[in-house]
Design an enzyme around this catalytic site. Structure first.
Site, PDB file in Angstrom:
ATOM      1  N   ARG A  18       0.807  -1.216   0.000  1.00 25.65           N
ATOM      2  CA  ARG A  18       0.000   0.000   0.000  1.00 25.65           C
ATOM      3  C   ARG A  18       0.847   1.277   0.000  1.00 25.65           C
ATOM      4  O   ARG A  18       0.339   2.368  -0.238  1.00 25.65           O
ATOM      5  CB  ARG A  18      -0.965  -0.021   1.210  1.00 25.65           C
ATOM      6  N   ALA A 386      31.926  42.984   0.138  1.00 22.92           N
ATOM      7  CA  ALA A 386      30.745  42.452  -0.538  1.00 22.92           C
ATOM      8  C   ALA A 386      31.114  41.882  -1.905  1.00 22.92           C
ATOM      9  O   ALA A 386      31.988  42.411  -2.590  1.00 22.92           O
ATOM     10  CB  ALA A 386      29.704  43.554  -0.701  1.00 22.92           C
ATOM     11  N   ASN A 392      37.673  28.636  -7.169  1.00 23.21           N
ATOM     12  CA  ASN A 392      38.427  27.504  -6.622  1.00 23.21           C
ATOM     13  C   ASN A 392      38.628  26.383  -7.634  1.00 23.21           C
ATOM     14  O   ASN A 392      39.357  25.448  -7.391  1.00 23.21           O
ATOM     15  CB  ASN A 392      37.728  26.954  -5.373  1.00 23.21           C
ATOM     16  N   ALA A 429      38.934  47.586  -4.462  1.00 27.92           N
ATOM     17  CA  ALA A 429      37.649  47.182  -5.022  1.00 27.92           C
ATOM     18  C   ALA A 429      37.841  46.602  -6.416  1.00 27.92           C
ATOM     19  O   ALA A 429      38.675  47.068  -7.188  1.00 27.92           O
ATOM     20  CB  ALA A 429      36.706  48.382  -5.079  1.00 27.92           C
TER      21      ALA A 429
HETATM   22  C1  UD1 Z   1      -1.705  -6.705  11.092  1.00 28.66           C
HETATM   23  C2  UD1 Z   1      -2.610  -7.642  11.890  1.00 28.66           C
HETATM   24  C3  UD1 Z   1      -3.861  -6.859  12.288  1.00 28.66           C
HETATM   25  C4  UD1 Z   1      -3.459  -5.637  13.096  1.00 28.66           C
HETATM   26  C5  UD1 Z   1      -2.437  -4.768  12.347  1.00 28.66           C
HETATM   27  C6  UD1 Z   1      -1.900  -3.714  13.288  1.00 28.66           C
HETATM   28  C7  UD1 Z   1      -2.289  -9.908  11.039  1.00 28.66           C
HETATM   29  C8  UD1 Z   1      -2.845 -11.001  10.214  1.00 28.66           C
HETATM   30  N1  UD1 Z   1      -2.985  -8.782  11.084  1.00 28.66           N
HETATM   31  O1  UD1 Z   1      -2.410  -6.323   9.916  1.00 28.66           O
HETATM   32  O2  UD1 Z   1      -4.705  -7.676  13.060  1.00 28.66           O
HETATM   33  O3  UD1 Z   1      -4.610  -4.858  13.402  1.00 28.66           O
HETATM   34  O4  UD1 Z   1      -1.329  -5.570  11.894  1.00 28.66           O
HETATM   35  O5  UD1 Z   1      -1.072  -2.776  12.668  1.00 28.66           O
HETATM   36  O6  UD1 Z   1      -1.258 -10.099  11.673  1.00 28.66           O
HETATM   37  N2  UD1 Z   1       4.988  -9.084   7.872  1.00 28.66           N
HETATM   38  C9  UD1 Z   1       5.962 -10.063   7.826  1.00 28.66           C
HETATM   39  N3  UD1 Z   1       5.757 -11.147   7.023  1.00 28.66           N
HETATM   40  C10 UD1 Z   1       4.617 -11.303   6.291  1.00 28.66           C
HETATM   41  C11 UD1 Z   1       3.627 -10.318   6.358  1.00 28.66           C
HETATM   42  C12 UD1 Z   1       3.835  -9.222   7.164  1.00 28.66           C
HETATM   43  O7  UD1 Z   1       7.000  -9.947   8.479  1.00 28.66           O
HETATM   44  O8  UD1 Z   1       4.512 -12.311   5.577  1.00 28.66           O
HETATM   45  C13 UD1 Z   1       5.241  -7.888   8.708  1.00 28.66           C
HETATM   46  C14 UD1 Z   1       5.128  -6.594   7.933  1.00 28.66           C
HETATM   47  O9  UD1 Z   1       6.389  -6.212   7.413  1.00 28.66           O
HETATM   48  C15 UD1 Z   1       4.618  -5.623   8.969  1.00 28.66           C
HETATM   49  C16 UD1 Z   1       3.835  -6.508   9.940  1.00 28.66           C
HETATM   50  O10 UD1 Z   1       4.250  -7.827   9.695  1.00 28.66           O
HETATM   51  O11 UD1 Z   1       5.674  -4.982   9.660  1.00 28.66           O
HETATM   52  C17 UD1 Z   1       2.322  -6.385   9.749  1.00 28.66           C
HETATM   53  O12 UD1 Z   1       2.004  -6.749   8.406  1.00 28.66           O
HETATM   54  P1  UD1 Z   1       0.867  -6.002   7.586  1.00 28.66           P
HETATM   55  O13 UD1 Z   1       0.741  -6.649   6.277  1.00 28.66           O
HETATM   56  O14 UD1 Z   1       1.073  -4.541   7.614  1.00 28.66           O
HETATM   57  O15 UD1 Z   1      -0.410  -6.401   8.482  1.00 28.66           O
HETATM   58  P2  UD1 Z   1      -1.747  -5.577   8.652  1.00 28.66           P
HETATM   59  O16 UD1 Z   1      -2.622  -5.797   7.489  1.00 28.66           O
HETATM   60  O17 UD1 Z   1      -1.459  -4.171   9.025  1.00 28.66           O
HETATM   61 CA    CA Z   2       0.337  -2.942   9.089  1.00 25.10          CA
END
Ligand code: UD1
Ligand code: CA
Length: 477
Positions: A18, A386, A392, A429
């Site tokens: 996103r 001024a 340089n 000057a």
């Molecule tokens: C997630 C939670 C949601 C919560 C929200 C809070 C889940 C399924 N959902 O949703 O309930 O309200 O965070 O901000 O957990 N990441 C990984 N590996 C992956 C996918 C994601 O490490 O395969 C990491 C991402 O880099 C990120 C974090 O996990 O830092 C959250 O992932 P994101 O996809 O943003 O989850 P949300 O849809 O925000």
């Molecule tokens: Ca998130």
């Protein structure tokens, strides 16, 4: 007390679709530090036995950003199976097999949480002897977050993601902040049981909560007192909002430490900057990177300082400065462009429409107006007239200009480097100084002036200038 051992897992493997960005989401900065850096800074004060960061998307870029700043964090690679559940699973597998403590799961995209919130989450989890404790928040607009579903008794029963929620579930205002404490054994037993049967086809960590409850384990949710701290960043609008909240917090902290900040809304201060009491910051000012400002300095309005050192009582107005040392009691600007390697010693001045680079300007010396000073050393108590230009660059290499102590240069001089001006010397000057000037000499390089009398009346007859000249000449007769 093995049951109090702590491992922290920071989730940073997601793509961040996103954000619509080439830069991985967790590396987008606020207050001069990547999102995941804020999470690791907070994590690093909790006294954990293990800190792991799970990576996958653009892993090398993420790893190099993390390893430079947080060498103690252990990098864990997620495989091609997607979802937060999988991320935690690979991280738990990477812990020592006899690790039996608590596992604090943090999201790399939830940057505003502070250590005391996490300490109290941990303390509550340990007091309740829960299998899992979720950090939740009550939001006016819960769109996009997972919802905490409670039973009639008010006990947490599961978490449902926005995309899987019924209309009734989506109306729940209590959200999952993406931050939890689990007993390690709970994760080891229940992570293998989650599946990808959901709207996103991912392994959801959140499904562990429902499974724990079905197996009669204790699950708690602590509602965060500071709702803004649970804010998650998924898109650029949320990035800006998180940056604003963090900046407001930093501004407030410096105000409490005795810094006057006239307009918090237009003052941006990076996390690494250091200000002393009785500094004054005027509107539209950005204090960037590791800038340090000593007591009594007045900065702004409309000023950007990047990685600068500013001495006590300096006054810097409408200026852009990077990697410069600006001494005590100096004045800079308005409209100065101070480039890397500039050192302005105590009591000196860089004035209006002046650009400096890789130059030292000695104590009490002044470059007041309309000048370019590059690759130059200026001694003490010097006044540069001024419109001075240090030439340089000869097309091939940069050369230095060296100006001694107590030198006064005329207006509109060009110093053709390499060139040296001795102590106490002066220049006329308009001089183009191509040869060294000995100490105490006066350098003149402009041809003597010759006046051609009557030239205008003869060659521009009938013009306003000719009429004005005739009138003046008649009056003088
Ligand atoms: C997630 C939670 C949601 C919560 C929200 C809070 C889940 C399924 N959902 O949703 O309930 O309200 O965070 O901000 O957990 N990441 C990984 N590996 C992956 C996918 C994601 O490490 O395969 C990491 C991402 O880099 C990120 C974090 O996990 O830092 C959250 O992932 P994101 O996809 O943003 O989850 P949300 O849809 O925000
Ligand atoms: Ca998130």
């Amino acid at each position: 007390m093995t049951e109090n051992r702590l491992a922290i897992i920071v989730l940073a493997a997601g793509q961040g679709t996103r954000m619509k960005s080439r830069l991985p989401k967790v590396l987008h900065p606020i207050a001069g530090r990547p999102l995941v850096g804020h999470v690791l800074t907070t994590a690093s004060v909790l006294g954990a036995d293990h800190i792991e960061v799970v990576v996958r998307h653009e892993r090398d870029q993420v790893v190099s950003a993390i390893s430079a700043q947080y060498p103690d964090a252990v990098i864990v690679d997620q495989d091609e199976i997607p979802g937060t559940g999988r991320a935690v699973q690979v991280a738990v597998d990477a812990l020592p097999s006899d690790f039996e403590g608590d596992v604090l799961v943090l999201s790399g995209d939830v940057p505003l949480l502070e250590a005391d919130t996490l300490q109290s989450l941990l303390a509550g989890h340990r007091r309740a002897e829960a299998a899992a404790t979720i950090l939740s928040a009550l939001l006016d607009d819960p769109t996009g977050y997972g919802r905490i579903i409670r039973d009639e008794a008010g006990t947490v029963s599961r978490i449902v993601e926005q995309k899987d929620a019924t209309a009734e579930e989506a109306a729940v205002a209590e959200i999952n902040a993406g931050v939890y404490v689990f007993r390690a054994s709970a994760l080891r037993s229940f992570l293998p049981q989650i599946d990808q049967n959901n709207a996103q086809g991912e392994l959801y960590l959140t499904d562990v909560i429902g499974l724990l409850r079905q197996a009669q384990h204790t699950v708690a949710a602590e509602i965060a007192a500071d709702t803004a701290a649970t804010f998650g960043v998924n898109d650029r609008a949320q990035l800006a909002e998180a940056g604003r909240v963090l900046n407001a917090r930093i501004v407030r902290r410096w105000q409490r430490d005795g810094v006057s900040i006239m307009d918090p809304a237009t003052t941006w201060i990076d996390d690494d900057a250091k200000l002393s009491s009785d500094v004054t910051i005027l509107p539209n000012t950005h204090i960037v990177g590791a800038t340090v400002i000593e007591s009594g300095a007045v900065i702004g309005p409309d000023t950007t300082l990047v990685d600068c050192e500013v001495g006590a009582d300096a006054v810097i107005k409408r200026t852009d400065a990077t990697l410069a040392v600006i001494g005590a009691g100096t004045t800079v600007g308005p409209f100065a462009f101070i480039r890397p390697g500039t050192v302005l010693a105590d009591g000196g001045k860089i004035g209006t429409f002046v650009e400096t680079k890789n130059s030292t300007i000695g104590a009490g010396s002044k470059v007041p107006h309309l000048s370019y000073i590059g690759d130059t050393t200026i001694g003490e108590r010097v006044n540069i007239g001024a419109g001075a230009i240090t030439a340089n660059y000869d097309d091939l290499v940069k050369h230095r200009t060296e100006i001694g102590d107590e030198v006064h240069t005329g207006s509109h001089n060009v110093f053709v480097a390499p060139v040296r001006i001795g102590d106490g010397a002066k220049t006329g000057a308009g001089a183009v100084v191509r040869k060294d000037v000995p100490a105490g000499a006066l350098a003149l390089s402009v041809a003597p002036q010759r006046n051609v009398e009557g030239w205008v009346e003869k060659n521009r007859a009938g013009t306003g200038a000719a009429e004005a000249a005739s009138r003046a000449n008649r009056a003088a007769e």
